[in-house]
Design a protein around this motif. Structure first.
Motif, PDB file in Angstrom:
ATOM      1  N   LEU A   5      -6.935  -1.419 -10.370  1.00  0.00           N
ATOM      2  CA  LEU A   5      -5.905  -0.595  -9.739  1.00  0.00           C
ATOM      3  C   LEU A   5      -4.603  -1.376  -9.647  1.00  0.00           C
ATOM      4  O   LEU A   5      -4.546  -2.429  -9.002  1.00  0.00           O
ATOM      5  CB  LEU A   5      -6.346  -0.164  -8.343  1.00  0.00           C
ATOM      6  CG  LEU A   5      -7.527   0.798  -8.250  1.00  0.00           C
ATOM      7  CD1 LEU A   5      -7.766   1.205  -6.796  1.00  0.00           C
ATOM      8  CD2 LEU A   5      -7.268   2.043  -9.098  1.00  0.00           C
ATOM      9  N   GLN A   6      -3.553  -0.857 -10.264  1.00  0.00           N
ATOM     10  CA  GLN A   6      -2.258  -1.537 -10.275  1.00  0.00           C
ATOM     11  C   GLN A   6      -1.205  -0.716  -9.534  1.00  0.00           C
ATOM     12  O   GLN A   6      -1.064   0.490  -9.760  1.00  0.00           O
ATOM     13  CB  GLN A   6      -1.781  -1.780 -11.707  1.00  0.00           C
ATOM     14  CG  GLN A   6      -0.476  -2.565 -11.778  1.00  0.00           C
ATOM     15  CD  GLN A   6      -0.025  -2.817 -13.205  1.00  0.00           C
ATOM     16  OE1 GLN A   6      -0.079  -1.922 -14.050  1.00  0.00           O
ATOM     17  NE2 GLN A   6       0.406  -4.035 -13.492  1.00  0.00           N
ATOM     18  N   THR A   7      -0.461  -1.379  -8.655  1.00  0.00           N
ATOM     19  CA  THR A   7       0.659  -0.716  -7.986  1.00  0.00           C
ATOM     20  C   THR A   7       1.776  -0.500  -9.003  1.00  0.00           C
ATOM     21  O   THR A   7       1.998  -1.343  -9.879  1.00  0.00           O
ATOM     22  CB  THR A   7       1.172  -1.561  -6.812  1.00  0.00           C
ATOM     23  OG1 THR A   7       1.527  -2.879  -7.280  1.00  0.00           O
ATOM     24  CG2 THR A   7       0.097  -1.690  -5.738  1.00  0.00           C
ATOM     25  N   THR A   8       2.500   0.626  -8.883  1.00  0.00           N
ATOM     26  CA  THR A   8       3.442   1.006  -9.948  1.00  0.00           C
ATOM     27  C   THR A   8       4.879   1.224  -9.494  1.00  0.00           C
ATOM     28  O   THR A   8       5.765   1.373 -10.339  1.00  0.00           O
ATOM     29  CB  THR A   8       2.965   2.307 -10.621  1.00  0.00           C
ATOM     30  OG1 THR A   8       2.954   3.372  -9.656  1.00  0.00           O
ATOM     31  CG2 THR A   8       1.569   2.135 -11.201  1.00  0.00           C
ATOM     32  N   GLU A   9       5.149   1.253  -8.184  1.00  0.00           N
ATOM     33  CA  GLU A   9       6.488   1.579  -7.708  1.00  0.00           C
ATOM     34  C   GLU A   9       6.976   0.527  -6.720  1.00  0.00           C
ATOM     35  O   GLU A   9       6.243   0.125  -5.815  1.00  0.00           O
ATOM     36  CB  GLU A   9       6.486   2.946  -7.039  1.00  0.00           C
ATOM     37  CG  GLU A   9       6.056   4.086  -7.961  1.00  0.00           C
ATOM     38  CD  GLU A   9       5.915   5.392  -7.204  1.00  0.00           C
ATOM     39  OE1 GLU A   9       6.921   6.080  -6.987  1.00  0.00           O
ATOM     40  OE2 GLU A   9       4.774   5.725  -6.817  1.00  0.00           O
TER      41      GLU A   9
END
Length: 395
Positions: A68-72
């Motif tokens: 799971l990667q944070t994108t913002e």
């Protein structure tokens, strides 16, 4: 011997030659977009940041390193996954996962939270009550620590020992072990970074001590002679103190976790011959009588300091200034050996190839930058040559 998988996690069932272990939760994100069926994003705030499945810009294995990667940027994040509730009473509890700040985190969290089973996942937010908070937190030059926070008697208690986290851009394995004998360990990349006794290393001194007296000091206490002071007031057990005006709130003080900050108390200089000390001006502060605390003779060791009856949800509830962090290889189990083997089969197998790929990319970027610089120099030389020829032609 095969391991025992808690009901509700059958999608992760597989056999391994290890001692019998109970795995309450395990997540490696190996089945593509099916992770969305297990992880529920919170809708408490429409401005929450979004996650995606990614192995990042560099990795050891493009499939195994997906997480799971944070994108913002500059966003709060809240997402969680549920499993069959269990109690760790009388059992070892191991919480383990990997986190990769490939964006070189400047300010933001990389920790996980363990929640009770009655958590409303759709409403997960910063005020949602949790049992355990564990993992790295980075912000500026001051905060680079590993949180280990336990919920006990309606309060959050932080480990008193400073535990430094990793600050580079590679994947790191974080492991917290809580044992029924009240010992614990914090490991990073299989190395024991901190260990000790939960009762001693958390802010739980009040459990071992009690106030000797709750009596109020008479208003004219200072004016009374020793013979005139009431016999039921413990004169030698009281010290007179006042607030330290020079005290400043620490930069990493968190009111929600640490409580309301108050300046420390310092002892007032003694009076001599009826004259007040000239070294301290106490005109702006009220005197505070401190209760002397003694060891509680009736205190019994409380083995429930890290025991919870209905553990049922794991989640990410955090803030990040710059996005890009990848969370992977989540594990909750009662077996330390299984956790160690799982860590080496996941993080252990891809950590070196990940660094090799990063090094290759770095060399390619340097080579590309040099080529671009050389091309720019050639173009400048060529432009100056034509300018010179143009001047000669005009002459």
């Amino acid at each position: 011997m095969g391991r025992v998988v808690a009901p509700g996690s059958l999608w992760a069932l597989w056999l391994v030659p290890v001692a019998l272990a109970t795995v309450y939760f395990q997540e490696e994100f190996l089945d593509g977009e099916s992770w969305r069926n297990r992880w529920i994003p919170s809708t408490n705030d429409s401005n929450f940041g979004h996650f995606r499945l990614s192995s990042g810009k560099f990795y050891g294995d493009i499939q195994k390193d997906k997480g799971l990667q944070t994108t913002e940027n500059a966003k709060f994040y809240a997402i969680s996954s549920r499993f069959k509730p269990f109690s760790n009473k009388g059992k070892t509890l191991v919480i383990q996962y990997t986190v990769k700040h490939e964006q070189k985190m400047d300010c933001g969290g990389g920790y996980v939270k363990i929640f009770p089973s009655d958590l409303d996942q759709k409403n997960l937010n910063g005020k949602s009550q949790y049992y355990i908070m564990f993992g790295p937190d980075i912000c500026g030059f001051d905060i680079k620590k590993v949180h280990v926070i336990l919920f006990y008697k309606s309060q959050y208690h932080s480990n008193k020992k400073p535990i430094r986290c990793k600050v580079d851009g590679f994947t790191h394995l974080y492991t917290l072990t809580l044992r029924p004998d009240l010992t614990y360990e914090v490991q990073i990349d299989t190395d024991i970074i901190e260990s000790g006794n939960i009762e001693e290393d958390w802010n739980l001194e009040e459990l071992r001590k009690m106030e000797k007296s709750a009596l109020k000091m008479p208003k004219n206490w200072d004016k009374l002679s020793q013979n005139d002071k009431p016999s039921d007031v413990p004169s030698q057990d009281w010290d007179k103190h006042f607030l330290d005006a020079s005290a400043n709130k620490p930069s990493d003080w968190n009111s929600e976790l640490d409580g309301e900050w108050q300046p420390s108390l310092i002892q007032k200089p003694k009076y001599k011959d009826g004259l007040k000390s000239e070294n301290v001006d106490n005109s702006d502060y009220k005197d505070v009588w401190l209760h002397q605390k003694i060891e509680n003779p009736g205190y019994l060791q409380d083995f429930e300091l890290s025991e919870y009856e209905n553990i049922g949800v794991i989640g990410l509830e955090l803030w990040q200034v710059r996005s890009g962090t990848i969370f992977d290889n989540f594990l909750i189990t009662d077996d330390e050996n299984y956790a160690a083997e799982f860590g080496m089969k996941t993080w252990g197998r891809t950590k070196d190839p990940e660094k090799e790929m990063d090094m290759i990319q770095a060399k390619e970027e340097i080579k590309k930058a040099r080529e671009e610089e050389e091309q720019l120099i050639k173009e400048n030389i060529k432009e100056k040559y034509f300018q010179t020829q143009h001047v000669k032609d005009e002459l």
